[in-house]
Enzyme design. Structure first.
Site, short mmCIF file in Angstrom:
data_model
loop_
_atom_site.label_atom_id
_atom_site.label_comp_id
_atom_site.label_asym_id
_atom_site.label_seq_id
_atom_site.Cartn_x
_atom_site.Cartn_y
_atom_site.Cartn_z
CG ASP A 70 -62.12 -1.10 -17.08
OD1 ASP A 70 -62.83 -1.80 -18.50
OD2 ASP A 70 -60.60 -2.02 -16.87
CB THR A 99 -59.57 -7.65 -8.52
OG1 THR A 99 -61.09 -7.33 -8.63
CG2 THR A 99 -59.50 -8.84 -8.15
CG LEU A 100 -57.44 -11.16 -2.41
CD1 LEU A 100 -57.62 -10.00 -1.10
CD2 LEU A 100 -58.21 -12.58 -1.94
CD1 TRP A 101 -51.18 -10.99 -6.08
CD2 TRP A 101 -52.04 -9.31 -8.37
NE1 TRP A 101 -50.41 -10.42 -7.58
CE2 TRP A 101 -50.99 -9.37 -8.34
CE3 TRP A 101 -53.17 -7.99 -8.76
CZ2 TRP A 101 -50.16 -8.81 -10.01
CZ3 TRP A 101 -52.53 -7.18 -9.28
CH2 TRP A 101 -51.23 -8.24 -10.28
CG LEU A 102 -55.68 -15.36 -8.79
CD1 LEU A 102 -55.68 -15.70 -9.72
CD2 LEU A 102 -56.41 -16.10 -7.84
CG ASP A 119 -62.82 -6.10 -23.85
OD1 ASP A 119 -62.13 -5.90 -25.47
OD2 ASP A 119 -62.25 -5.33 -23.37
CG ASP A 148 -58.42 -7.67 -15.96
OD1 ASP A 148 -58.22 -6.84 -14.66
OD2 ASP A 148 -57.40 -8.49 -17.15
#
Length: 409
Positions: free
Chosen positions: A142, A222-225, A289, A309
């Site tokens: 990544d 990354t902000l978690w939903l 991907d 992602d």
């Protein structure tokens, strides 16, 4: 007036009415939609630069509460977000109160909880900016910077379907290890003067850790939903097999889209158009991907396709993987609003806009020059693909109004 003459007159009036409806009123509606698309583009350009500033004026809410309230079925954040800089500043600076291994998956990540209880996903730096990932278009680790760039591209395209991402530097020794779970802590090691960890995931190996520069590690968060919006995972209809010598049906059946249109949730509603938007997005960033995708649960096809992602992107600026565009060139439909936005971004505007959007990120410069240049070339390829569709089927078939259902296709 004789009956025959009256019938003829009525027929003429009916033809005039239909002409007015089809060619005048509809054209006025289209012109109004195009004008709104243009206004939306200018609003986006005016708010492109996000300065990370902790101040939140005119509210007593925390950045986390504000970001959670932004989420609705068709967007992760609204068009106008004056508080975005404060949310991103909090993501980049708030104290880490817990660190754990990432949620299940194939790639290395860590799940962090920031002061105030907000979850974020941390992806560590694995490559230098100018490193070129050779091989298959989905090869390599990544790329943390790809997550940052993809978020800002989502803003520029007007999709607003990607979770908020910002770059962050963390000190593994003083910020992570003291609050790490035993499971995460057990994967730490030292290589020379550098602190490293390899985490827990399908491809995570002790022999392939991510290493800090000394103790300081660059990454993305990354902000978690919000938990009130649980996700549902779907197999992407244009997913790859990842098996040598075995092709997916879409790779050899040019009429594959006709079959997709007959299956739920692609037979009606916005999902197929979301798939095509996503193909354009993925082609621009070089992401081959996306074998699965997420939407919100119990949405009956009405929720957006969430652009989660995006780290398998910006690997090789010289590789323009045309197969990523298969949903576009096999279905030959695209939202009018997407088409309009792509036209506004031609002639170097896309590259310039993305550079401006990312200029205040903590890990700037986010992308190397070859990757920035590749964006404009890929946009030209997308426009050429759409032209092939309109030449073959006509713009009335290819360009679909955003609110139109797909049952007629």
């Amino acid at each position: 007036m004789k009956l025959k003459q009256r019938v003829v007159l009525l027929a003429i009036l009916l033809v005039i009415f239909i002409f007015t409806k089809v060619f005048l009123i509809d054209n006025l509606d289209t012109s109004a939609a195009n004008r709104e698309d243009q206004r939306a583009y200018h609003r986006m350009m005016a708010s492109l630069q996000v300065v990370l500033d902790p101040r939140l004026d005119h509210t007593l809410q925390s950045p986390w509460e504000i970001a959670a309230q932004w989420v609705v079925p068709r967007e992760v954040y609204p068009e106008e977000t004056p508080e975005l800089g404060a949310v991103m500043h909090a993501m980049a600076t708030k104290k880490i109160i817990k660190a754990d291994v990432g949620y299940k998956g194939t790639q290395l990540k860590a799940l962090l909880i920031l002061e105030g209880g907000q979850k974020v996903v941390f992806k560590p730096k694995r490559y230098a900016r100018d490193y070129v990932v050779e091989g298959e278009p989905y090869a390599g680790y990544d790329r943390h910077n790809a997550e940052v760039a993809a978020f800002h591209l989502d803003r520029i395209l007007g999709f607003r379907r990607a979770p908020i991402v910002v770059g962050r530097f963390v000190n593994l020794r003083t910020e992570i290890k003291p609050v790490a779970t035993e499971q995460l802590l057990s994967t730490f090691l030292a290589l020379g003067n550098n602190t490293c960890f390899y985490g827990k995931c399908y491809y995570c190996r002790e022999t392939e850790p991510a290493c800090a520069d000394g103790d300081t590690m660059e990454g993305s968060v990354t902000l978690w939903l919000p938990d009130v919006w649980p996700l549902q995972k779907h197999r992407h209809p244009w997913g790859r097999t990842y098996r040598e010598g075995k092709l997916a049906r879409w790779e050899y059946d040019e009429s594959y889209c006709d079959a997709v249109k007959k299956t739920s949730p692609y037979d009606a509603g916005p999902r197929l158009l979301d798939i095509i938007d996503t193909a354009i997005f993925d082609y621009l960033i070089g992401n081959a991907d996306r074998h699965h995708y997420e939407s919100f649960q119990d949405d009956e096809g009405a929720s957006m396709l969430i652009l989660l992602d995006n780290a398998k992107s910006f690997g090789n600026p010289s590789l323009d993987e045309r197969s990523i565009l298969a949903p576009l060139y096999q279905c030959c439909i695209i939202r009018v609003s997407t088409w309009n936005r792509l036209n506004y971004l031609k002639n170097g505007v896309l590259k310039s806009a993305l550079k401006t959007a990312m200029s205040h990120d903590p890990i700037s410069p986010v992308l190397s020059t070859p990757h920035m240049d590749a964006l404009d070339q890929r946009l030209l390829n997308i426009m050429a693909t759409i032209k092939q569709c309109t030449d073959q089927f006509g713009s009335d078939i290819v360009l679909v109004e955003d609110r139109m259902t797909l049952s007629h296709l």
